[in-house]
Motif scaffolding. Structure first.
Motif, short mmCIF file in Angstrom:
data_model
loop_
_atom_site.label_atom_id
_atom_site.label_comp_id
_atom_site.label_asym_id
_atom_site.label_seq_id
_atom_site.Cartn_x
_atom_site.Cartn_y
_atom_site.Cartn_z
N GLN A 512 11.94 -6.03 -9.46
CA GLN A 512 12.60 -4.76 -9.77
C GLN A 512 11.64 -3.76 -10.40
N GLU A 513 10.40 -4.17 -10.57
CA GLU A 513 9.39 -3.29 -11.14
C GLU A 513 8.85 -2.38 -10.03
N PRO A 514 8.95 -1.05 -10.17
CA PRO A 514 8.46 -0.15 -9.12
C PRO A 514 7.01 -0.36 -8.76
N SER A 515 6.17 -0.68 -9.75
CA SER A 515 4.76 -0.89 -9.44
C SER A 515 4.57 -2.08 -8.51
N MET A 516 5.40 -3.11 -8.69
CA MET A 516 5.31 -4.27 -7.81
C MET A 516 5.77 -3.90 -6.40
N LEU A 517 6.85 -3.13 -6.30
CA LEU A 517 7.32 -2.70 -4.99
C LEU A 517 6.29 -1.80 -4.30
N ASP A 518 5.62 -0.97 -5.09
CA ASP A 518 4.57 -0.11 -4.52
C ASP A 518 3.44 -0.95 -3.94
N ARG A 519 3.07 -2.00 -4.66
CA ARG A 519 2.00 -2.86 -4.16
C ARG A 519 2.43 -3.61 -2.89
N LEU A 520 3.69 -4.03 -2.85
CA LEU A 520 4.19 -4.67 -1.63
C LEU A 520 4.20 -3.69 -0.46
N ASP A 521 4.57 -2.45 -0.75
CA ASP A 521 4.58 -1.42 0.29
C ASP A 521 3.16 -1.15 0.80
N LEU A 522 2.21 -1.11 -0.12
CA LEU A 522 0.82 -0.88 0.26
C LEU A 522 0.30 -2.04 1.11
N LEU A 600 7.63 -11.31 2.69
CA LEU A 600 7.26 -10.23 3.60
C LEU A 600 7.14 -10.84 4.98
N THR A 601 7.93 -10.39 5.91
CA THR A 601 7.92 -10.92 7.26
C THR A 601 7.12 -9.99 8.15
N MET A 602 6.02 -10.52 8.69
CA MET A 602 5.17 -9.74 9.59
C MET A 602 5.43 -10.19 11.01
N ASN A 603 5.93 -9.29 11.82
CA ASN A 603 6.23 -9.59 13.21
C ASN A 603 4.93 -9.49 14.01
N LEU A 604 4.60 -10.58 14.75
CA LEU A 604 3.33 -10.64 15.48
C LEU A 604 3.57 -11.01 16.93
N PRO A 605 2.66 -10.63 17.81
CA PRO A 605 2.75 -11.07 19.21
C PRO A 605 2.43 -12.55 19.33
N ALA A 621 -6.38 -12.58 2.05
CA ALA A 621 -7.34 -11.92 1.18
C ALA A 621 -6.84 -10.54 0.77
N LEU A 622 -6.26 -9.81 1.72
CA LEU A 622 -5.72 -8.48 1.41
C LEU A 622 -4.57 -8.58 0.41
N ALA A 623 -3.71 -9.58 0.56
CA ALA A 623 -2.58 -9.74 -0.35
C ALA A 623 -3.05 -10.03 -1.77
N GLN A 624 -4.04 -10.89 -1.91
CA GLN A 624 -4.54 -11.19 -3.26
C GLN A 624 -5.18 -9.96 -3.89
N GLU A 625 -5.90 -9.23 -3.07
CA GLU A 625 -6.56 -8.03 -3.59
C GLU A 625 -5.56 -6.95 -3.96
N THR A 626 -4.52 -6.78 -3.14
CA THR A 626 -3.54 -5.71 -3.36
C THR A 626 -2.57 -6.03 -4.47
N LEU A 627 -2.09 -7.27 -4.52
CA LEU A 627 -1.04 -7.65 -5.46
C LEU A 627 -1.59 -8.05 -6.82
N GLY A 628 -2.86 -8.45 -6.87
CA GLY A 628 -3.45 -8.81 -8.15
C GLY A 628 -3.42 -10.30 -8.40
N ASP A 629 -4.21 -10.72 -9.37
CA ASP A 629 -4.34 -12.15 -9.69
C ASP A 629 -3.11 -12.72 -10.37
N ASP A 630 -2.26 -11.86 -10.93
CA ASP A 630 -1.08 -12.35 -11.64
C ASP A 630 0.06 -12.70 -10.69
N VAL A 631 -0.13 -12.49 -9.39
CA VAL A 631 0.90 -12.76 -8.39
C VAL A 631 0.42 -13.90 -7.49
#
Length: 823
Positions: A512-522, A600-605, A621-631
């Protein structure tokens, strides 16, 4: 008194004594089978019936989670994910009408939707244009409803719905394609099945808390897929294309094709073997007996699988081939010796005792080494392959039992005729070619070894180019419906499989933290720019972020510029609470009840797992970099499962090769009694594997999940074992066996198992000529019956070491002079 050197040389070797003792036991068994033939036949029939009646119970399971062992970490994570969020393997129905937003098509779509929900088993949810979620605001009220809440609709209402649908980002690459040419129905299967009796009125009051839920099986997935395919056939017209794709559909097709192909190829193989057996033996019994052994071993093996409750998987289709090779090879080897002795005038009992004494040990050791090679599959991380490591040796053991127990008894009760021997000294064309090949190989061993070494070196270089791949869709022809549907879904809807990114914030209400949702969106936006092998790109990303944006837009007069994440934690929490109170349960499929973990569901071919591997690594790697080490980030889902299974195959394949060698090599040493001979005999066992893998590498053919090349244990052991076993206390007896086996060894290497040496005058006269033969250890000239003299060089060791030179060159034979110098 010390033992003299001459006495030590005359004392038989331990391996010769052991082989002689075993061969005598086989000879005795031949006589016992004559006296006890009817009890033996009865017991074997009972065994076959007990196992055969289990066949109707056998199941087929091609589900992807069944590929890995139950304790594999990837499968454990995937199972926990499915328990939390449900089944992620979806069936995609793509419909291509002339116009999507047309009242006539909407009526047909509604009927299809309702019929699927009513008639198809194991369905959890169906999502289509009819009931897809629409979140709208009316003043301060949040309305969450289906897109087509009321049907039918008039033209103006339909146009209004169309405009709202095209403006909703959720529907793009999900409910319809970007060009609005196609629309989709997403069918979600249940995770668990309820097998309780609906007529049991007390069923709901029973204590079932301790009973584990039954997971949906591959067979039940196939049942749903088959019912859905049949249902959609009723709605196909010239104006409406309907295509089916998705993991359950592909799995069902693979299971059906596997069963059909297995039955077809087994039938064709048996027919082909029957034709060749009759052509080579010219007797009906030589066709009936081997096919009986093979058929019973195949039926008994699959019956044993049904009895234990082990389902058929994709690797299982190779079982009949193994059992056919072992059953026919052992039976034919025994029958060749038996018929030759029987045609020469011996009684059935004497001929069979002679055949078992001569070939029993070689047949048993060949089966054991083959079973040992297949047992190396037990260590595989892929569950169906590990199961193959159990049932393939079991099937070989059953085949060996029928060959060595039932076959001798049947030879005493079926009608047999004696064939007149052919004229002496008139080998046929095949035999002349084989004898010429074997003679040249031993005449020029260095040339042969050098030539084969060069070929093997070339193959080894090719192995370095070998890759792994597993793309079942590509196995189907380009015009197959499942392949067409998969390619269309990939192109127009972004794909039919999913990669799941599990995110654990580590705290309650962390989502429910907006910053977390922003990181998920990014993370969702940046992941769409990643490309994996095979041009894999993300077609669609769905998560709690989409729901939060929808709610915020709806509560702000449905304005498009408010399709964003709220900037206050309290506001996020209040809007999500309103959404839950609206009656929608969609959040349960996106987050846990504590709002700590999300997907997060990523639809792939749909593609090969080898293409997914680099993509998954980049996303992680992108998820760890974007979401941070605390996630905490965990990759799972259908795609991750496929990728892990391919990686497991690669590792298991290398390990099982080594284990197979560790099992087979000591058996080689044991049966041959000599380290150098055993090592040399391993060369023709390994050469076909190296050559096949090398050829695949040079041709660019990827090694798939289930290419068990290392399980091939060459029948050379049977020939070399008998040859080495000839080193008895009587050198002349050994020399006679060498001559008798010369063109059998050559025939084996050229994969002609049946044409044995029952036609040459020399072989027919050897049994009574042992006392005329001598084995010289020094240089001496040998006079050939059909050519000039040439020197025969002593190797300084036992006779089989000279034959080893030919084996290293991919063939094995003794000079023709060794066959004829006894004349």
């Amino acid at each position: 008194m010390t033992e003299s050197t001459e006495d030590r040389h005359r004392r038989p070797r331990w391996d010769v004594v052991l082989r002689t003792w075993i061969e005598n036991r086989f000879e005795n068994w031949g006589r016992v089978s004559a006296r006890k033939r009817w009890p033996i036949i009865g017991s074997m029939v009972v065994l076959a019936l007990v196992l055969g009646v289990q066949l109707p119970r056998i199941e087929i399971d091609t589900s992807n989670e069944s590929f890995l062992r139950a304790d594999d970490p990837t499968r454990v994570v995937y199972s926990a994910f499915r328990e939390q969020f449900g089944n992620d393997q979806l069936i995609i129905i793509m419909l291509r009408p002339p116009v999507i937003f047309d009242s006539g098509f909407i009526s047909v779509l509604s009927e299809i939707h309702r019929t699927i929900e009513d008639e198809i088993p194991h369905i959890a949810e169906v999502t289509s244009l009819i009931n897809v979620r629409e979140t709208r605001g009316d003043g301060d009220e949040l309305i969450v409803r289906e897109l087509f809440e009321d049907l039918p609709v008039d033209g103006d209402t339909l146009q209004e719905i169309r405009e709202r649908a095209l403006a909703n980002p959720l529907y793009q690459n999900y409910i319809f394609s970007q060009d609005q040419r196609s629309t989709s129905m997403i069918v979600k299967l249940v995770t668990h099945v309820d097998e309780s009796d609906p007529d049991d009125v007390l069923g709901g009051f029973e204590d079932t808390a301790s009973a584990a839920p039954l997971t949906l099986t591959g067979e039940q997935e196939a049942e749903a897929a088959a019912a859905l395919t049949a249902l959609l056939d009723r709605f196909r017209t010239d104006d409406l294309e309907i295509h089916l794709a998705g993991g359950p559909i592909a799995g069902a097709r693979l299971a059906a094709e596997m069963l059909d192909n297995m039955l077809l190829f087994v039938g064709l193989s048996l027919a082909g073997v029957a034709v060749f057996l009759f052509a080579l033996f010219r007797r009906a019994s030589a066709v009936f007996l081997p096919l009986t052994v093979v058929s019973l071993s195949i039926l008994s093996t699959f019956g044993a699988m049904a009895l234990i409750g082990m389902p058929l998987g994709i690797p299982t289709q190779i079982l009949p081939s193994f059992l056919l090779a072992v059953g026919v090879g052992g039976s034919v080897h025994l029958l060749v010796i038996f018929y030759r002795a029987y045609d020469s005038g011996r009684s059935r009992e004497e001929a069979l005792a002679h055949a078992l004494q001569h070939s029993g040990l070689a047949i048993v050791m060949t089966a054991l080494t083959t079973a040992g090679g297949l047992a190396s599959f037990l260590t595989a991380a892929v569950q169906p392959v590990a199961d193959l490591g159990i049932f393939a040796p079991l099937g070989i053991g059953l085949g060996l039992t029928y060959c060595m127990v039932l076959l001798p008894a049947l030879l005493h009760v079926i009608p047999l005729k004696r064939l007149a021997p052919r004229a002496a000294g008139r080998p046929d064309r095949i035999e002349r070619v084989l004898l010429w090949t074997g003679d040249r190989c031993v005449r020029y061993p260095k040339t042969v070894v050098a030539f084969m070494s060069a070929i093997l070196l070339f193959a080894i270089v090719g192995i370095t180019r070998l890759g792994f791949s597993y793309d079942p869709i590509s196995w189907f022809p380009p015009d197959d419906p499942i392949r067409i549907a998969t390619e269309l879904v990939n192109a127009e809807l972004g794909g039919s499989v999913s990669l799941e990114v599990l995110v654990d914030t580590g705290e309650e209400n962390g989502l429910q933290e907006p910053s977390m949702l922003d990181r998920l969106d990014l993370l969702a936006e940046q992941s769409k720019r990643i490309e994996g092998g095979g041009n894999i790109t993300v077609g669609k990303v769905t998560s709690i972020v989409d729901v939060s944006k929808e709610i915020h837009q709806a509560l702000n007069e449905n304005r498009a510029d408010y399709y964003a994440i709220p900037d206050s934690r309290d506001l996020v929490a209040q809007e999500l609470l309103l959404f839950e109170n609206s009656g929608s349960d969609d959040l349960e499929q996106l987050v846990d009840i504590q709002f700590r973990r999300a997907r997060l569901t990523m639809n792939l071919p749909y593609a090969s797992p080898t293409d997914y591997q680099p993509f998954i690594a980049r996303v992680e790697a992108l998820a760890q970099e974007t979401l941070g080490d605390d996630v905490e980030v965990t990759m799972t889902g259908f795609v991750s499962l496929m990728t892990r299974s391919l990686s497991a195959v690669s590792t298991s394949l290398q390990r099982s090769y080594l284990i197979a060698l560790a099992i087979i090599t000591p058996l080689m040493f044991l049966v041959l009694g000599n380290l150098r001979t055993g090592m040399a005999a391993m060369v023709p066992n390994l050469a076909p594997i190296i050559l096949t893998l090398g050829l695949m590498g040079w041709l660019g053919i990827a090694l798939g999940r289930y290419d068990p090349l290392h399980a091939r244990v060459s029948e050379i052991l049977r020939r070399v074992g008998r040859y080495a076993g000839g080193r008895s206390r009587d050198p002349a007896h050994h020399r006679a066996r060498v001559a008798r086996d010369v063109h059998r060894i050559v025939a084996l290497v050229l994969h002609l198992r049946v044409r044995e040496s029952h036609q040459s005058r020399q072989v027919r006269t050897l049994d009574g000529s042992h006392h005329h033969l001598r084995l010289h250890r020094r240089h001496h000239p040998v006079t050939r019956a059909d050519g000039p003299e040439y020197p025969r060089r002593s190797s300084g060791g036992p006779m089989p070491q000279r034959a080893t030179q030919g084996l290293v060159g991919a063939t094995s034979a003794i000079p023709e002079s060794d066959r004829r110098d006894h004349q």
